[in-house]
Design an enzyme around this catalytic site. Structure first.
Site, PDB file in Angstrom:
ATOM      1  N   ARG A  64       0.844  -1.197   0.000  1.00 23.13           N
ATOM      2  CA  ARG A  64       0.000   0.000   0.000  1.00 23.13           C
ATOM      3  C   ARG A  64       0.880   1.248   0.000  1.00 23.13           C
ATOM      4  O   ARG A  64       1.965   1.256   0.544  1.00 23.13           O
ATOM      5  CB  ARG A  64      -0.886   0.012   1.261  1.00 23.13           C
ATOM      6  CG  ARG A  64      -1.821  -1.171   1.318  1.00 23.13           C
ATOM      7  CD  ARG A  64      -3.043  -0.917   2.161  1.00 23.13           C
ATOM      8  NE  ARG A  64      -2.774  -0.411   3.488  1.00 23.13           N
ATOM      9  CZ  ARG A  64      -3.582   0.444   4.109  1.00 23.13           C
ATOM     10  NH1 ARG A  64      -4.684   0.876   3.535  1.00 23.13           N
ATOM     11  NH2 ARG A  64      -3.294   0.855   5.334  1.00 23.13           N
ATOM     12  N   LYS A 129       3.988 -11.598   9.572  1.00 17.54           N
ATOM     13  CA  LYS A 129       3.239 -11.417   8.324  1.00 17.54           C
ATOM     14  C   LYS A 129       3.693 -12.451   7.305  1.00 17.54           C
ATOM     15  O   LYS A 129       4.863 -12.499   6.942  1.00 17.54           O
ATOM     16  CB  LYS A 129       3.547 -10.005   7.837  1.00 17.54           C
ATOM     17  CG  LYS A 129       2.860  -9.584   6.577  1.00 17.54           C
ATOM     18  CD  LYS A 129       2.817  -8.071   6.599  1.00 17.54           C
ATOM     19  CE  LYS A 129       2.648  -7.439   5.264  1.00 17.54           C
ATOM     20  NZ  LYS A 129       2.596  -5.980   5.384  1.00 17.54           N
ATOM     21  N   ARG A 264      -1.173  -0.308  14.094  1.00 21.45           N
ATOM     22  CA  ARG A 264       0.056  -0.775  14.730  1.00 21.45           C
ATOM     23  C   ARG A 264      -0.236  -1.114  16.187  1.00 21.45           C
ATOM     24  O   ARG A 264      -1.201  -0.624  16.764  1.00 21.45           O
ATOM     25  CB  ARG A 264       1.151   0.315  14.687  1.00 21.45           C
ATOM     26  CG  ARG A 264       1.567   0.713  13.285  1.00 21.45           C
ATOM     27  CD  ARG A 264       2.396  -0.380  12.607  1.00 21.45           C
ATOM     28  NE  ARG A 264       2.813  -0.020  11.268  1.00 21.45           N
ATOM     29  CZ  ARG A 264       2.164  -0.351  10.148  1.00 21.45           C
ATOM     30  NH1 ARG A 264       1.052  -1.049  10.214  1.00 21.45           N
ATOM     31  NH2 ARG A 264       2.635  -0.018   8.973  1.00 21.45           N
TER      32      ARG A 264
HETATM   33  P1  ATP Z   1      -0.432  -1.231   6.557  1.00 21.52           P
HETATM   34  O1  ATP Z   1      -0.751  -1.707   7.936  1.00 21.52           O
HETATM   35  O2  ATP Z   1      -0.693   0.221   6.345  1.00 21.52           O
HETATM   36  O3  ATP Z   1      -1.030  -2.091   5.479  1.00 21.52           O
HETATM   37  P2  ATP Z   1       2.107  -2.523   6.043  1.00 21.52           P
HETATM   38  O4  ATP Z   1       3.482  -2.272   6.542  1.00 21.52           O
HETATM   39  O5  ATP Z   1       1.450  -3.822   6.369  1.00 21.52           O
HETATM   40  O6  ATP Z   1       1.178  -1.340   6.483  1.00 21.52           O
HETATM   41  P3  ATP Z   1       1.691  -3.141   3.271  1.00 21.52           P
HETATM   42  O7  ATP Z   1       1.595  -2.196   2.137  1.00 21.52           O
HETATM   43  O8  ATP Z   1       0.508  -3.961   3.622  1.00 21.52           O
HETATM   44  O9  ATP Z   1       2.177  -2.293   4.492  1.00 21.52           O
HETATM   45  O10 ATP Z   1       2.894  -4.136   3.014  1.00 21.52           O
HETATM   46  C1  ATP Z   1       4.178  -3.664   2.667  1.00 21.52           C
HETATM   47  C2  ATP Z   1       5.131  -3.897   3.824  1.00 21.52           C
HETATM   48  O11 ATP Z   1       5.202  -5.296   4.101  1.00 21.52           O
HETATM   49  C3  ATP Z   1       6.537  -3.486   3.511  1.00 21.52           C
HETATM   50  O12 ATP Z   1       6.757  -2.143   3.846  1.00 21.52           O
HETATM   51  C4  ATP Z   1       7.382  -4.433   4.354  1.00 21.52           C
HETATM   52  O13 ATP Z   1       7.562  -3.942   5.661  1.00 21.52           O
HETATM   53  C5  ATP Z   1       6.524  -5.666   4.467  1.00 21.52           C
HETATM   54  N1  ATP Z   1       6.916  -6.741   3.540  1.00 21.52           N
HETATM   55  C6  ATP Z   1       7.368  -6.624   2.264  1.00 21.52           C
HETATM   56  N2  ATP Z   1       7.587  -7.825   1.726  1.00 21.52           N
HETATM   57  C7  ATP Z   1       7.288  -8.738   2.686  1.00 21.52           C
HETATM   58  C8  ATP Z   1       7.311 -10.159   2.735  1.00 21.52           C
HETATM   59  N3  ATP Z   1       7.665 -10.897   1.703  1.00 21.52           N
HETATM   60  N4  ATP Z   1       6.936 -10.748   3.905  1.00 21.52           N
HETATM   61  C9  ATP Z   1       6.532 -10.029   4.975  1.00 21.52           C
HETATM   62  N5  ATP Z   1       6.506  -8.690   4.978  1.00 21.52           N
HETATM   63  C10 ATP Z   1       6.856  -8.049   3.842  1.00 21.52           C
END
Ligand code: ATP
Length: 266
Positions: A64, A129, A264
């Site tokens: 995002r 995640k 968060r």
């Molecule tokens: P939000 O809560 O706003 O969605 P988010 O950090 O979860 O924030 P996303 O856009 O959902 O953001 O996901 C991108 C983020 O996920 C990246 O900034 C990184 O921190 C994390 N990320 C990127 N690739 C991976 C992966 N393969 N596995 C786990 N985390 C990842």
């Protein structure tokens, strides 16, 4: 099956494993910048509903708001699905959460334990995640379509674990063995189509209980952050039928829409 062997993505294997192959038109690529960027382009050129782009080596995967999604050939599954909604139906509110339910159902059906959903778009296990969802919508002439992008860590290479700023997990840690990515993709596509049929009938409202049952932060203190605004703290009180987060604050219940907001733990 030797779960450690590199298993190449294979359109014939994916097609043979699909329960409803006629609903999809699959493009399998070795390399691309982003499956969602490519499919958005194809959608604008009239690609049909059910078009899928899956890519082994995604070089500029997106999350995002300009964030990156990292993946590694052989270890990750990255794909996007174009879905066109029937004429006259409203914009697909809550779709990101509904997709989370579909992904969780499929992973659980393949033996994954402890799958949780983090509002609005993450798939977690034990707070780590293991997958992300990116929904991008297009509208023209009153008809809505969505490009649903999904990235999953089947295994988690050390370089990805080290590069992300929050704990990352992998499917192989929560399943009896790392799944075949071909079978996983077929299962996810069938699961998404089944969910999208339900969504067409009753929207996210029909899936809300299943989302709440997997809510990673149910009843917990959370902080909502957005650029240029003061953080808001409260307890996660669930979500509503439009996919908005319900936050119990000192001043009452607040409804938070996902657009620019990130959840968060304080
Ligand atoms: P939000 O809560 O706003 O969605 P988010 O950090 O979860 O924030 P996303 O856009 O959902 O953001 O996901 C991108 C983020 O996920 C990246 O900034 C990184 O921190 C994390 N990320 C990127 N690739 C991976 C992966 N393969 N596995 C786990 N985390 C990842």
């Amino acid at each position: 099956m030797d779960t450690n062997a590199f298993e190449a993505l294979d359109s014939a294997v994916i097609a043979a494993a699909l329960r409803a192959p006629v609903r999809f038109s699959l493009a399998l690529l070795d390399n691309c910048a982003s499956t969602s960027t490519l499919l958005l382009d194809r959608a604008q050129q009239g690609a049909p509903s059910g078009s899928v782009v899956v890519c082994e080596r995604q070089t500029a995967g997106r999350g995002r708001r300009g964030r990156s999604w990292l993946s590694a050939p052989g270890d990750s599954l990255t794909f996007s699905l174009l879905w066109r909604f029937p004429e006259g139906t409203p914009p697909p509110a809550g779709l990101s959460l509904a997709v989370g339910v579909a992904v969780a159902r499929t992973l659980e059906g393949m033996g994954a334990a402890g799958v949780r959903l983090k509002w609005p778009n993450d798939i977690l296990v034990d707070g780590a995640k293991l997958g992300g969802i990116l929904i991008e919508t297009l509208s023209s002439g009153g008809r809505h379509a969505a490009v649903i992008g999904i990235g999953l860590n089947v295994r988690l290479p050390r370089e990805i674990a080290a590069a992300v700023d929050a704990p990352a997990g992998a499917l192989e840690a929560v399943m009896p063995f790392a799944p075949s990515r071909n079978l996983l993709l077929a299962g996810l596509l069938d699961g998404l189509a089944a969910m999208l049929d339900e969504f067409a009938r009753s929207g996210f409202a029909g899936l809300i209980e299943e989302w709440l049952a997997r809510n990673a932060h149910a009843g917990q203190p959370v902080r909502l952050i957005a650029e240029g605004a003061a953080p808001v703290e409260g307890r996660c009180a669930g979500v509503d039928a439009d996919g908005a987060l319900l936050l119990k604050t000192e001043t009452g219940l607040r409804r938070i829409v996902s657009g620019e907001v990130s959840l968060r733990q304080p």
